[in-house]
Design a protein around this motif. Sequence first.
Motif, PDB file in Angstrom:
ATOM      1  N   VAL A  67       0.868  -0.819   0.005  1.00 50.22           N
ATOM      2  CA  VAL A  67      -0.005  -0.203   0.279  1.00 50.22           C
ATOM      3  C   VAL A  67       1.311   1.420  -0.283  1.00 50.22           C
ATOM      4  N   VAL A  68       0.449   2.473  -0.905  1.00 43.33           N
ATOM      5  CA  VAL A  68       1.416   3.486  -0.996  1.00 43.33           C
ATOM      6  C   VAL A  68       0.196   4.002  -1.823  1.00 43.33           C
ATOM      7  N   PRO A  69       0.339   5.537   0.220  1.00 46.61           N
ATOM      8  CA  PRO A  69      -0.083   6.708  -0.451  1.00 46.61           C
ATOM      9  C   PRO A  69       0.892   7.690  -0.402  1.00 46.61           C
ATOM     10  N   ALA A  70       0.069   8.576  -1.998  1.00 45.62           N
ATOM     11  CA  ALA A  70       0.951   9.485  -2.736  1.00 45.62           C
ATOM     12  C   ALA A  70       0.134  10.660  -2.672  1.00 45.62           C
ATOM     13  N   ARG A  71       0.469  11.904  -2.218  1.00 47.62           N
ATOM     14  CA  ARG A  71       0.056  12.710  -2.689  1.00 47.62           C
ATOM     15  C   ARG A  71       0.837  13.430  -3.371  1.00 47.62           C
ATOM     16  N   ASP A  72       0.416  14.457  -4.516  1.00 50.25           N
ATOM     17  CA  ASP A  72       1.982  15.103  -5.249  1.00 50.25           C
ATOM     18  C   ASP A  72       3.457  14.426  -4.789  1.00 50.25           C
ATOM     19  N   GLU A  73       3.302  12.964  -5.079  1.00 48.20           N
ATOM     20  CA  GLU A  73       4.727  12.507  -5.883  1.00 48.20           C
ATOM     21  C   GLU A  73       5.446  12.074  -7.194  1.00 48.20           C
ATOM     22  N   ALA A  74       4.376  13.111  -8.010  1.00 46.51           N
ATOM     23  CA  ALA A  74       5.538  12.617  -9.745  1.00 46.51           C
ATOM     24  C   ALA A  74       6.505  12.636  -9.715  1.00 46.51           C
ATOM     25  N   ALA A  75       7.400  13.874  -8.596  1.00 43.76           N
ATOM     26  CA  ALA A  75       8.434  14.150  -9.249  1.00 43.76           C
ATOM     27  C   ALA A  75       9.668  13.365  -8.654  1.00 43.76           C
ATOM     28  N   VAL A  76       8.979  12.254  -7.380  1.00 39.53           N
ATOM     29  CA  VAL A  76      10.139  10.937  -6.915  1.00 39.53           C
ATOM     30  C   VAL A  76       9.140   9.598  -7.636  1.00 39.53           C
ATOM     31  N   LEU A  77       8.586   9.101  -8.207  1.00 42.64           N
ATOM     32  CA  LEU A  77       7.773   8.335  -8.173  1.00 42.64           C
ATOM     33  C   LEU A  77       8.785   7.259  -9.186  1.00 42.64           C
TER      34      LEU A  77
ATOM     35  N   PHE B 251       0.001 -11.000   4.676  1.00 49.46           N
ATOM     36  CA  PHE B 251       0.994  -9.087   4.501  1.00 49.46           C
ATOM     37  C   PHE B 251       0.713  -7.723   3.707  1.00 49.46           C
ATOM     38  N   LEU B 252       0.479  -6.590   5.451  1.00 54.46           N
ATOM     39  CA  LEU B 252       0.394  -5.732   4.274  1.00 54.46           C
ATOM     40  C   LEU B 252       2.242  -5.147   4.966  1.00 54.46           C
ATOM     41  N   LEU B 253       2.201  -4.455   3.272  1.00 56.88           N
ATOM     42  CA  LEU B 253       3.773  -3.652   3.028  1.00 56.88           C
ATOM     43  C   LEU B 253       3.176  -1.885   3.219  1.00 56.88           C
ATOM     44  N   LEU B 254       3.345  -1.553   4.016  1.00 55.75           N
ATOM     45  CA  LEU B 254       3.091  -0.153   4.025  1.00 55.75           C
ATOM     46  C   LEU B 254       4.034   0.953   3.301  1.00 55.75           C
ATOM     47  N   THR B 255       4.390   1.329   2.767  1.00 57.61           N
ATOM     48  CA  THR B 255       4.857   2.427   2.154  1.00 57.61           C
ATOM     49  C   THR B 255       5.365   3.494   1.894  1.00 57.61           C
ATOM     50  N   ASP B 256       6.241   4.589   1.744  1.00 54.26           N
ATOM     51  CA  ASP B 256       5.771   5.642   1.542  1.00 54.26           C
ATOM     52  C   ASP B 256       6.570   5.700  -0.116  1.00 54.26           C
ATOM     53  N   ALA B 257       5.892   7.675  -1.015  1.00 53.05           N
ATOM     54  CA  ALA B 257       6.280   7.348  -2.370  1.00 53.05           C
ATOM     55  C   ALA B 257       7.690   7.571  -3.462  1.00 53.05           C
ATOM     56  N   ASP B 258       8.478   7.472  -1.658  1.00 50.28           N
ATOM     57  CA  ASP B 258       9.348   8.443  -1.965  1.00 50.28           C
ATOM     58  C   ASP B 258      10.618   7.264  -1.594  1.00 50.28           C
ATOM     59  N   ILE B 259      10.072   5.969  -1.526  1.00 52.10           N
ATOM     60  CA  ILE B 259      11.146   5.031  -0.593  1.00 52.10           C
ATOM     61  C   ILE B 259      11.160   4.648  -2.089  1.00 52.10           C
ATOM     62  N   ALA B 260      12.574   4.417  -1.882  1.00 48.30           N
ATOM     63  CA  ALA B 260      13.247   3.281  -3.080  1.00 48.30           C
ATOM     64  C   ALA B 260      13.114   1.243  -2.513  1.00 48.30           C
ATOM     65  N   HIS B 261      13.416   0.401  -3.004  1.00 49.17           N
ATOM     66  CA  HIS B 261      13.294  -0.983  -2.516  1.00 49.17           C
ATOM     67  C   HIS B 261      14.083  -1.820  -3.389  1.00 49.17           C
ATOM     68  N   GLU B 262      15.082  -1.766  -2.735  1.00 49.77           N
ATOM     69  CA  GLU B 262      16.382  -3.180  -3.442  1.00 49.77           C
ATOM     70  C   GLU B 262      15.352  -4.807  -4.317  1.00 49.77           C
ATOM     71  N   PRO B 263      15.885  -5.114  -5.298  1.00 50.95           N
ATOM     72  CA  PRO B 263      14.834  -5.695  -5.600  1.00 50.95           C
ATOM     73  C   PRO B 263      14.055  -7.239  -4.767  1.00 50.95           C
ATOM     74  N   ASP B 264      15.443  -7.129  -3.455  1.00 56.51           N
ATOM     75  CA  ASP B 264      15.073  -8.329  -2.502  1.00 56.51           C
ATOM     76  C   ASP B 264      14.242  -8.396  -1.162  1.00 56.51           C
ATOM     77  N   SER B 265      14.219  -6.745  -1.218  1.00 60.96           N
ATOM     78  CA  SER B 265      13.637  -5.888   0.271  1.00 60.96           C
ATOM     79  C   SER B 265      12.138  -6.838   0.746  1.00 60.96           C
ATOM     80  N   LEU B 266      11.062  -6.991   0.171  1.00 64.65           N
ATOM     81  CA  LEU B 266       9.749  -7.737   0.351  1.00 64.65           C
ATOM     82  C   LEU B 266      10.459  -8.679   0.143  1.00 64.65           C
ATOM     83  N   ARG B 267      11.637  -9.633  -0.028  1.00 63.20           N
ATOM     84  CA  ARG B 267      11.603 -11.251   0.812  1.00 63.20           C
ATOM     85  C   ARG B 267      11.677 -10.983   2.006  1.00 63.20           C
ATOM     86  N   GLU B 268      12.774 -10.246   1.579  1.00 66.11           N
ATOM     87  CA  GLU B 268      13.947 -10.287   3.260  1.00 66.11           C
ATOM     88  C   GLU B 268      12.939  -9.513   4.392  1.00 66.11           C
ATOM     89  N   LEU B 269      11.835  -8.882   4.418  1.00 61.89           N
ATOM     90  CA  LEU B 269      11.613  -8.709   5.007  1.00 61.89           C
ATOM     91  C   LEU B 269       9.961  -9.616   5.708  1.00 61.89           C
TER      92      LEU B 269
END
Length: 391
Positions: A47-57, A135-153
């Motif tokens: 779940v990614v809440p996003a408000r005016d995040e076009a610049a960082v998406l 599981f739910l992963l709550l993450t912000d729109a300005d957060i970048a995850h390495e490819p194995d991030s969700l797997r390790e969490l």
Amino acid sequence: MDVVVWFTAASLAAWLWLLLCQGFFWRTDTRLPPRSEPEVWPDVCVVVPARDEAAVLPDSLPSLLAQEYPGRAEIFLVDDGSSDGTGEVARALAERCGGLPLTIDSPGEPPAGWTGKLWAVRHGIGLARARGPEFLLLTDADIAHEPDSLRELVASARTGGFDLVSQMARLRVASAWERLVVPAFVYFFAQLYPFRRIAKKGARTAAAAGGCVLLRTEAALRAGIPDSIRQAVIDDVSLARAVKGSGGHIWLGLAEHVDSVRPYPRLADLWRMVSRSAYAQLRHNPLVLLATVLGLALVYLVPPVALFAGLVTDSVPLALLGGLAWAVMAGTYIPMLRYYRQTLWLAPLLPFTAFLYLLMTVDSAVQHYRGRGAAWKGRTYARPDAAPEQR
């Protein structure tokens, strides 16, 4: 002079207590706990809440789409009334990058009694629950995850039996002001919420980092998330308290594969980031504000002032006590500077940075009493209710 010496001795005593008795907050080796891969990977909804995040998406969303997760996972991006084309940018990125399925929706304006982010999170969780994820992963729109991030969490949560696993994303440190202020921000947070205490069952300390929170769906239902914290400005700490208060087992540590891409190049940008919620952290209590200001002054400002005053007045006890307190302070800051790969010469500047945070906190209170409260992206929460602390 005797009174000044006693104040300086109190400052040194405070630093020795912080060094040894505050959960070893200064250590930066609290990373994802030992984990083993499950035989069957559970379903996860992001779940990614996003408000005016076009610049960082463009720097963050592709990293979620590209998650190498062995189980079923999908992403719900909730466009929280954006005016910059956030939803359109997200759709274009999904078409170009492929990867995990992406659903984009909008909940409309939040009703009275809700912060915008938590209203968006509520909508996203509602969409996700229809899929029945574990599981739910709550993450912000300005957060970048390495490819194995969700797997390790997920592996960490399953192995350790955690209901909540949160990682404090590594914030950007590119500009001079970011180098001065950002590592101290994480250092102060860890001082307030020592990571080692958070994972202890029965301990009162509870906190999370809102940029990356893996939450067991069952625990969210049990804690009434997010309805039970709908007015919280500091929503990540409130969320952790609610989960732990309802019997959940939580964990928080520093990230290795999760980074914030949001820039704070100027002091004014960092000032707004801190001041918008600092007084809420103090529960809008003037007496707590006064105690905080006096405490910051005693712990962070007295040592350098005492050292220089002792050198000028030839007071050996004053200079010695001030110098020792300043040395302990700088020494506890070095691990955080190393984590952020910054020069260690920033360690002696911590009193100056603390003075900036003191001013930011006072400014946060001033803005609150002017009716501006916690302002963020066009919304102002003039008098938000502090979420009740779970015991």
